[in-house]
Design an enzyme around this catalytic site. Sequence first.
Site, PDB file in Angstrom:
ATOM      1  N   ALA A  63       0.891  -1.424   0.081  1.00 44.40           N
ATOM      2  CA  ALA A  63       0.153   0.120   0.015  1.00 44.40           C
ATOM      3  C   ALA A  63       0.998   1.297  -0.076  1.00 44.40           C
ATOM      4  CB  ALA A  63      -0.845   0.094   1.270  1.00 44.40           C
ATOM      5  N   GLY A 107       1.023  -5.420   1.012  1.00 39.00           N
ATOM      6  CA  GLY A 107      -0.015  -5.657   0.030  1.00 39.00           C
ATOM      7  C   GLY A 107       0.128  -6.073  -0.968  1.00 39.00           C
ATOM      8  N   GLU A 110       0.467  -9.811  -0.372  1.00 36.36           N
ATOM      9  CA  GLU A 110      -1.030 -10.190  -0.193  1.00 36.36           C
ATOM     10  C   GLU A 110      -1.673 -10.483  -1.509  1.00 36.36           C
ATOM     11  OE1 GLU A 110      -1.876  -6.901   2.894  1.00 36.36           O
ATOM     12  OE2 GLU A 110      -2.722  -8.524   3.967  1.00 36.36           O
ATOM     13  N   GLU A 130       4.507  -4.832   7.827  1.00 35.93           N
ATOM     14  CA  GLU A 130       3.587  -3.965   8.313  1.00 35.93           C
ATOM     15  C   GLU A 130       3.545  -3.678   9.790  1.00 35.93           C
ATOM     16  OE1 GLU A 130       2.677  -5.997   5.972  1.00 35.93           O
ATOM     17  OE2 GLU A 130       1.152  -5.731   4.633  1.00 35.93           O
TER      18      GLU A 130
HETATM   19  N1  DAK Z   1       4.460   4.025  -0.359  1.00 39.58           N
HETATM   20  C1  DAK Z   1       5.037   5.052  -1.201  1.00 39.58           C
HETATM   21  N2  DAK Z   1       5.934   5.008  -1.610  1.00 39.58           N
HETATM   22  C2  DAK Z   1       6.996   4.056  -1.277  1.00 39.58           C
HETATM   23  C3  DAK Z   1       6.726   2.966  -0.750  1.00 39.58           C
HETATM   24  C4  DAK Z   1       5.499   2.800  -0.061  1.00 39.58           C
HETATM   25  N3  DAK Z   1       5.135   1.847   0.823  1.00 39.58           N
HETATM   26  N4  DAK Z   1       7.904   2.166  -0.438  1.00 39.58           N
HETATM   27  C5  DAK Z   1       8.734   2.992  -1.360  1.00 39.58           C
HETATM   28  N5  DAK Z   1       8.413   3.969  -1.722  1.00 39.58           N
HETATM   29  C6  DAK Z   1       9.102   5.002  -2.647  1.00 39.58           C
HETATM   30  C7  DAK Z   1      10.101   5.695  -2.173  1.00 39.58           C
HETATM   31  O1  DAK Z   1       9.612   6.593  -1.290  1.00 39.58           O
HETATM   32  C8  DAK Z   1      10.724   5.990  -3.188  1.00 39.58           C
HETATM   33  O2  DAK Z   1      10.341   7.167  -3.739  1.00 39.58           O
HETATM   34  P1  DAK Z   1      11.507   8.412  -4.126  1.00 39.58           P
HETATM   35  O3  DAK Z   1      12.046   8.951  -2.840  1.00 39.58           O
HETATM   36  O4  DAK Z   1      12.360   7.984  -5.470  1.00 39.58           O
HETATM   37  O5  DAK Z   1      10.354   9.500  -4.857  1.00 39.58           O
HETATM   38  C9  DAK Z   1      10.948   4.863  -4.259  1.00 39.58           C
HETATM   39  O6  DAK Z   1       9.685   4.336  -3.818  1.00 39.58           O
HETATM   40  C10 DAK Z   1      12.115   3.927  -4.248  1.00 39.58           C
HETATM   41  O7  DAK Z   1      12.165   3.576  -2.652  1.00 39.58           O
HETATM   42  P2  DAK Z   1      13.651   3.462  -1.983  1.00 39.58           P
HETATM   43  O8  DAK Z   1      14.387   4.769  -2.259  1.00 39.58           O
HETATM   44  O9  DAK Z   1      13.293   3.186  -0.496  1.00 39.58           O
HETATM   45  O10 DAK Z   1      14.273   2.305  -2.644  1.00 39.58           O
HETATM   46  P3  DAK Z   1      15.411   1.240  -2.042  1.00 39.58           P
HETATM   47  O11 DAK Z   1      15.646   0.407  -3.272  1.00 39.58           O
HETATM   48  O12 DAK Z   1      16.371   1.849  -1.229  1.00 39.58           O
HETATM   49  O13 DAK Z   1      14.290   0.329  -0.971  1.00 39.58           O
HETATM   50  C11 DAK Z   1      12.461  -1.044  -0.166  1.00 39.58           C
HETATM   51  C12 DAK Z   1      13.283  -0.445  -1.452  1.00 39.58           C
HETATM   52  C13 DAK Z   1      11.262  -1.871  -0.863  1.00 39.58           C
HETATM   53  C14 DAK Z   1      13.484  -1.768   0.666  1.00 39.58           C
HETATM   54  C15 DAK Z   1      11.994   0.373   0.379  1.00 39.58           C
HETATM   55  O14 DAK Z   1      11.719   1.311  -0.322  1.00 39.58           O
HETATM   56  C16 DAK Z   1      10.882  -0.281   1.636  1.00 39.58           C
HETATM   57  O15 DAK Z   1      11.269  -0.925   2.466  1.00 39.58           O
HETATM   58  N6  DAK Z   1       9.793   0.335   1.589  1.00 39.58           N
HETATM   59  C17 DAK Z   1       8.573   0.440   2.353  1.00 39.58           C
HETATM   60  C18 DAK Z   1       7.807  -0.821   2.013  1.00 39.58           C
HETATM   61  C19 DAK Z   1       6.712  -0.989   3.110  1.00 39.58           C
HETATM   62  O16 DAK Z   1       6.694  -0.695   4.192  1.00 39.58           O
HETATM   63  N7  DAK Z   1       5.487  -1.712   2.571  1.00 39.58           N
HETATM   64  C20 DAK Z   1       4.509  -2.250   3.360  1.00 39.58           C
HETATM   65  C21 DAK Z   1       3.485  -0.863   3.082  1.00 39.58           C
HETATM   66  S1  DAK Z   1       2.158  -1.166   4.097  1.00 39.58           S
HETATM   67  C22 DAK Z   1      -5.263  -2.858   4.867  1.00 39.58           C
HETATM   68  C23 DAK Z   1      -5.110  -3.217   3.679  1.00 39.58           C
HETATM   69  C24 DAK Z   1      -3.780  -3.466   3.196  1.00 39.58           C
HETATM   70  C25 DAK Z   1      -2.740  -2.550   4.228  1.00 39.58           C
HETATM   71  C26 DAK Z   1      -2.993  -2.561   5.357  1.00 39.58           C
HETATM   72  C27 DAK Z   1      -4.193  -2.157   5.805  1.00 39.58           C
HETATM   73  N8  DAK Z   1      -6.731  -2.554   5.520  1.00 39.58           N
HETATM   74  C28 DAK Z   1      -7.672  -2.958   4.488  1.00 39.58           C
HETATM   75  C29 DAK Z   1      -7.024  -2.165   6.951  1.00 39.58           C
HETATM   76  C30 DAK Z   1      -1.454  -3.099   3.495  1.00 39.58           C
HETATM   77  C31 DAK Z   1      -0.595  -2.104   3.976  1.00 39.58           C
HETATM   78  C32 DAK Z   1       0.844  -2.304   3.358  1.00 39.58           C
HETATM   79  O17 DAK Z   1       1.177  -2.900   2.239  1.00 39.58           O
END
Ligand code: DAK
Length: 256
Positions: A63, A107, A110, A130
């Site tokens: 997400a 997500g 998922e 998450e």
């Molecule tokens: N959202 C938005 N942008 C993101 C992002 C995210 N989750 N993750 C990365 N980006 C963006 C970064 O901000 C960056 O953008 P710029 O700064 O270049 O503009 C670009 O993608 C590249 O990211 P990095 O510079 O961080 O790239 P790296 O290669 O250094 O690192 C990485 C890659 C995947 C290890 C890192 O980006 C990372 O750890 N990202 C976080 C991933 C994350 O936390 N994902 C989980 C999201 S939570 C629900 C339903 C669904 C959900 C929850 C509740 N309900 C119905 C209640 C689901 C939740 C989720 O999925």
Amino acid sequence: MGIDYVKEGKIATIILNRPEALNAITPEMLRQLSEAFVDFRDDEQLMVGIITGAGEKAFSIGADIETMLPEMKKARVQKLPEPPTIMCGLTTWKPLIAAINGACLGGGLELALACDLRIASENATFGMPEVTLGLIPGWGGTQRLPRAIPLAKAEEMLLTGRPINAQEAYRVGLVNRVVPLPQLMSAARQLAELLCKPAPLAVRAAKQAILQGIEVTLEDGIALERQLNDSLLTTEDFEEGCRAAIEKRRPAFKGK
Ligand code: DAK
């Protein structure tokens, strides 16, 4: 930016196309995904779906933190419904393949778990981060991951948020195979074509029997299997399948 939805014969391909943000899913993308899944489910010509991400770095990292997560909070307060997707609220018995071309987190994982078969590129990583954000998965991750891999491994991933690599994912059975990135889409298409060969109604009944069957007692599962088999016994395709086997030729199934 968004979702690309391409139909080629019996195979549909859904591409998460926002590579600059690692295919993070925005509210608009979730709506587009929902529309694509509804069309895929209802289009009689389509038999198999492939889901993948654009670019070489990510399938989807989940997400979008800046737009999707606040929207979820708003939806929760205002009790707004979420667009139905294969993760939650939309069922299709047509087989789906996730072609995982890089990071597959939150997500994104998922979404891949809601598919039936998963092919990963060698650079793929898998995780449920998450808890590191103060959340738990909300698109079925806590339910589908422990059904897909051993419980201890699922708990490790869900409770620590730490990712695993493609080889580990293969070892624990999270993915069906791992291939070099340049071969990912051709491997996914080959598999999709293989799934187009058997009788379509039988393929769908098998998926239904498996997925509904694991939710019920063995006895109820066997009753479900019998009921689905009964519905296949009267199809034209069953007749054709038997006739073709006797005549030693390839069957021409019609999905009827
Ligand atoms: N959202 C938005 N942008 C993101 C992002 C995210 N989750 N993750 C990365 N980006 C963006 C970064 O901000 C960056 O953008 P710029 O700064 O270049 O503009 C670009 O993608 C590249 O990211 P990095 O510079 O961080 O790239 P790296 O290669 O250094 O690192 C990485 C890659 C995947 C290890 C890192 O980006 C990372 O750890 N990202 C976080 C991933 C994350 O936390 N994902 C989980 C999201 S939570 C629900 C339903 C669904 C959900 C929850 C509740 N309900 C119905 C209640 C689901 C939740 C989720 O999925």
